[in-house]
Structures are given as C-alpha cells and as structure tokens.
Design an enzyme around this catalytic site. Structure first.
Site, PDB file in Angstrom:
ATOM      1  N   TYR A  13     -38.429   4.052 -66.717  1.00  0.00           N
ATOM      2  CA  TYR A  13     -37.647   3.038 -67.405  1.00  0.00           C
ATOM      3  C   TYR A  13     -36.828   3.625 -68.541  1.00  0.00           C
ATOM      4  CZ  TYR A  13     -39.281  -1.113 -64.959  1.00  0.00           C
ATOM      5  OH  TYR A  13     -39.499  -2.073 -64.005  1.00  0.00           O
ATOM      6  N   ASN A  69     -43.487  -9.182 -64.362  1.00  0.00           N
ATOM      7  CA  ASN A  69     -42.858 -10.060 -63.381  1.00  0.00           C
ATOM      8  C   ASN A  69     -43.466 -11.450 -63.468  1.00  0.00           C
ATOM      9  OD1 ASN A  69     -41.075  -8.139 -62.138  1.00  0.00           O
ATOM     10  ND2 ASN A  69     -42.804  -7.292 -61.017  1.00  0.00           N
ATOM     11  N   HIS A 111     -33.286  -5.256 -61.105  1.00  0.00           N
ATOM     12  CA  HIS A 111     -33.204  -6.305 -62.135  1.00  0.00           C
ATOM     13  C   HIS A 111     -31.814  -6.361 -62.773  1.00  0.00           C
ATOM     14  CE1 HIS A 111     -37.554  -7.079 -62.028  1.00  0.00           C
ATOM     15  NE2 HIS A 111     -37.698  -5.782 -61.940  1.00  0.00           N
TER      16      HIS A 111
END
Length: 480
Positions: free
Chosen positions: A337, A127, A54
């Site tokens: 993350y 998403n 991303h």
C-alpha cells in the site's frame, strides 16, 4: 457594417480601419505568454494515476468517540478514556471498477479509515466483509487481474473470475458473501466495515492479544437487487456520492459502532483453525463482540481531489498499542500500500495535508520529488541517524513487545490447510429461503457465458458446502 461601430471594452471608439485589429486577434502567440503556458501545462498534469484497486471512491471527515474502556487490551492513546474524541477521514470504494465506473455494482466495498491520533496516524484499511478471497498474497495480483479488463476484448471477463475462484476454493466464503444480499449495499452508510485481518494489541503492561475490528452501521443494512441496481445506474452512475454527500450536507450524519473481538495468545495456539487466515472469521460465540466507541461522519470535503483522491491509507500506519499479526496478506499489504502511494502520489505523499499527522512529525526522510516540508527532524544538522545533534530517536515506550513466531516462514501450503467449506456452510445455514433464492439467482446471472467445465468445477465446490447450495444454483442456471 462599418468598423467605426465597434468599440473597445472600455467604450472608446475603434479606429475606422481593419489594420487596427492586427495587434490583437491577428497577431501570433509567443512562448513568452507565461500565463497561457502555465495554465496549459498545469491542465496537462491535473490527473494523477488512479488507484489500481479501489479506484472509485467516496469519503468524508468525521470523528471517533470512545464509549467503553478497553485499556485492559491496548495502550493506544485514542482508546485511552471514555469520551475521548479523535478526528478521522473515511473513504469507501468499489474494488474492481475504474475511476468512472458506476457506484451501484456488485462488488466488495472498501472501508478505509485514517485516525489522526495524538500519537500519529493509525490507518485501518478494510472492507465491508470480514473475510477476503485469498489468503496468500502471491495470489492477490492474479485475483485482481481477473476482476479487470481482458487484454484482448477490453471487457470484464466472467470466465476469468469463475476460473480463478473455482481453482481457488478458499474464495468460497467471500464469493458467498459477494453473491448474497450483502454484495450490493444501497449506500456507504448502509453497510458494515471490517478490519478483516487479525491485528495485535498490547497494553501498558506489555500484555499482548490478537484483535479483529468490526464497524457496525447504525443506519441498518439496506441492499439492492440486481434489477434495482440496474435501474439506479440507468438514472445516475453517482448514487453513492450523491447519498453520502447529500446526507452529510443535510445534517443526517451517518454513524457506526466499533466492536472488537479479542483472542489471547494461548487461545490462538489452541485454535482449531488458523486465526491469521483472512478467509475465515472468528465465531462470535467463542470470541464475543466487545463495544468500544462510535464513529460519525459529519463534514464533507471542500475539495474532493485534495482531500479524498489524494488521501492515502496504508496498513503500515500504526500507533503504539496496535500492531500487525502473522497474517500473510496483512504482511504483504504493509509493503504494497505505501509503495503504491509513493508511485501514485509521490515520495512525500505523507506530507500532503490530508495525510499529514496532526501530532508532531519527526522523521529522517530526505530529498526526493515534492519535498515541501524539509527534513522534519527539527534539527538542521540531524539529517542522519544516529547523530550527536539531538535528532529524534525512538522512545523505549514506543517500542512494540516482541511478537512470538511459530511455524516455518513460507507461502501458504494449500495441501496442509484445506478446510474450505465449514465456514461457508455455517454462513449458508443462516440464510432464509428468500436470501438463498437471491444468492442462487445472482450466481447464475454472473456465470453467463462461462465455459461449462469451469461452471461444473465451481458447482462441485457449492455441493461440498451444502448439497442445497449446488442444486439451487443448478436450478437457477436452467431458468436463465
């Protein structure tokens, strides 16, 4: 020309000899020229590592407004009353491309939201598709490598993509979506967003349920064909940024309606499929959409780097009333993350203005690079926990109800859960003839140069979904 014709910037004549210039252009630079050194040193550090996944993204500020009461399912404060508003920031992105990649590429789009609630930040990192390619986090790094550049050619490899997908049949659902019309949204405003994973709700009585999040675009779905996207990229590589920024600047604020699906714990135990499998959807007929509220994006960032590039979204950011599920991919993302942000932005990335909660912050994080806000407990002597000096402790009402766990803790047993085809079959049945034709054509184009044995392996999967699926791709491959 004589030197006497030259003047200083103030207009005073310069002495009529060349020696008068030696103090300026002909003199050396010294290390004591701190203005120059500071400027050059800062420039050397203007770039930070781009996101591994991303990397290319576009974002804006906005707000979420509750339109329907869901307090029966969650005690989360941001949903606590009809009309309540919560500020947020959104970031949309492609998955595979680098920071300089073109916007209009066939790829899954990230749909990341940070809600600045009065109980802390809630991040929903999803998403534009309700499913994903893999359900075992052990496969995720390998999948991403197939989307990146080949180590020898330094080019994207169609062979790597289809080799991985053909050996990972649970990817069929996502591959079908990616290669359909939904794989090339025209702008960030013209696509849906999904939490994708299953999450957990609990209400004020500690009654728990499982939940999925759906953000339905109010602008309608608009998609490119491959030919249209190629033309657009030829004109500008920044189409998404132009569209999103331009719409907000013009006051045409994009909106999405948030819906949820609810599954009780009893329903989950009786479910014919694993409700925590991110490669599968919950059928709407069995778990209907429940309207919650509206998201609006209405303010562009004043500084893209500070507010969008430094924005860090993580599934580990929960608020009371919203929690995780046994979804193995979600459990892995909860770690990975935040860890990626610590590497990319620094130990105290959550203290950056764009990431800092709007509610009071009281944590025991200590020291480390770029700690510019101190201890954050509010008490000087309370730099450890527990302590006797009034440092913050977790309130009982902020604790999550115990989560029942069933089954063995292990990686996915692919042999015991091999229903790869029923949900892609149901999706394929929804496509009309035009959608099917474009699906076949997109797949055939994406298979250019892939070895025959890999193509045949993938075609066998398409046959298992629906014979018309496999034969349609075969016909398109012959045309190409």
């Amino acid at each position: 020309m004589t030197w006497s014709r030259l003047t200083t910037t103030a207009g005073a004549p310069v002495a009529d000899n060349q020696n008068s210039l030696s103090a300026g252009p002909r003199g050396p630079l010294l290390l004591q020229d701190w203005r120059l050194l500071e400027k050059l040193a800062h420039q050397n550090r203007e770039r930070i590592p781009e996101r591994v996944v991303h990397a290319k993204g576009w974002g804006a500020h906005g707000q979420f407004t509750v339109t329907h009461d869901i307090s029966a399912y969650t005690c989360a404060s941001l949903f606590s009353g009809v009309g309540k508003t919560t500020p947020l920031i959104a970031r949309f992105s492609t998955v595979a491309g680098e920071l300089g990649a073109a916007d209009a590429e066939r790829d899954v789009r990230g749909f990341a939201l940070k809600f600045y609630t009065d109980e802390g930040n809630w991040d929903l990192v999803g998403n534009n598709t309700p499913v994903f390619f893999v359900r075992d986090p052990l496969k995720f790094p390998d999948f991403i490598r197939t989307q990146k550049r080949h180590p020898r050619t330094n080019l994207r490899s169609a062979t790597a993509m289809w080799d991985f997908w053909s050996l990972t049949p649970e990817s069929l659902h996502q591959v079908t979506i990616l290669m359909s019309d939904r794989g090339l949204p025209q702008t960030p405003m013209h696509m849906n967003g999904y939490g994708s994973h299953t999450y957990r709700f609990w209400n004020a009585a500690d009654e728990c349920s499982w939940v999925k999040f759906h953000f339905k675009t109010r602008q309608g779905h608009k998609h490119f064909t491959n030919e249209e996207a190629s033309y657009i990229v030829g004109q500008s590589r920044e189409t998404y940024q132009e569209a999103l920024f331009g719409a907000i600047e013009a006051g045409a604020f994009p909106r999405w309606t948030l819906f949820i699906q609810i599954m009780s714990e009893a329903q989950a135990r009786a479910c014919a499929f694993n409700p925590f499998d991110v490669t599968k959807v919950w059928p709407h007929a069995d778990f209907p959409l429940i309207e919650v509220g509206e998201m609006e994006l209405n303010r562009n960032a004043d500084n893209y780097f500070a507010e969008i590039e430094q924005a860090a979204f993580s599934p580990s950011n929960f608020v009371p009333g919203i929690g995780a599920s046994p979804d193995k991919m979600l459990q892995a993302r909860i770690f990975s993350y935040a860890d990626a942000h610590r590497y990319r932005l620094g130990t105290h990335y959550e203290s950056l203005p764009v990431n800092r909660p709007r509610s009071p912050v009281r944590v025991y994080h200590k020291d480390g690079a770029m700690n510019f806000v101190g201890q954050q407990t509010g008490v000087v002597d309370a730099y450890y926990e527990p302590n006797s000096f009034g440092g913050p402790a977790e309130s009982p009402e902020f604790r999550e109800p115990p989560m029942p766990i069933e089954g063995d803790a292990a990686h996915w047993d692919q042999r015991g859960d091999d229903d790869y085809y029923s949900q892609p079959r149901a999706l394929f049945a929804l496509f009309d003839e035009g959608e099917r034709a474009r699906l076949f054509s997109n797949i055939a184009a994406a298979m250019a140069g892939v070895p025959t044995e890999i193509v045949e392996r993938q075609l066998a999967h398409f046959d298992s979904v629906d014979p018309a699926y496999g034969s349609g791709v075969r016909a398109a491959l012959k045309r190409d």
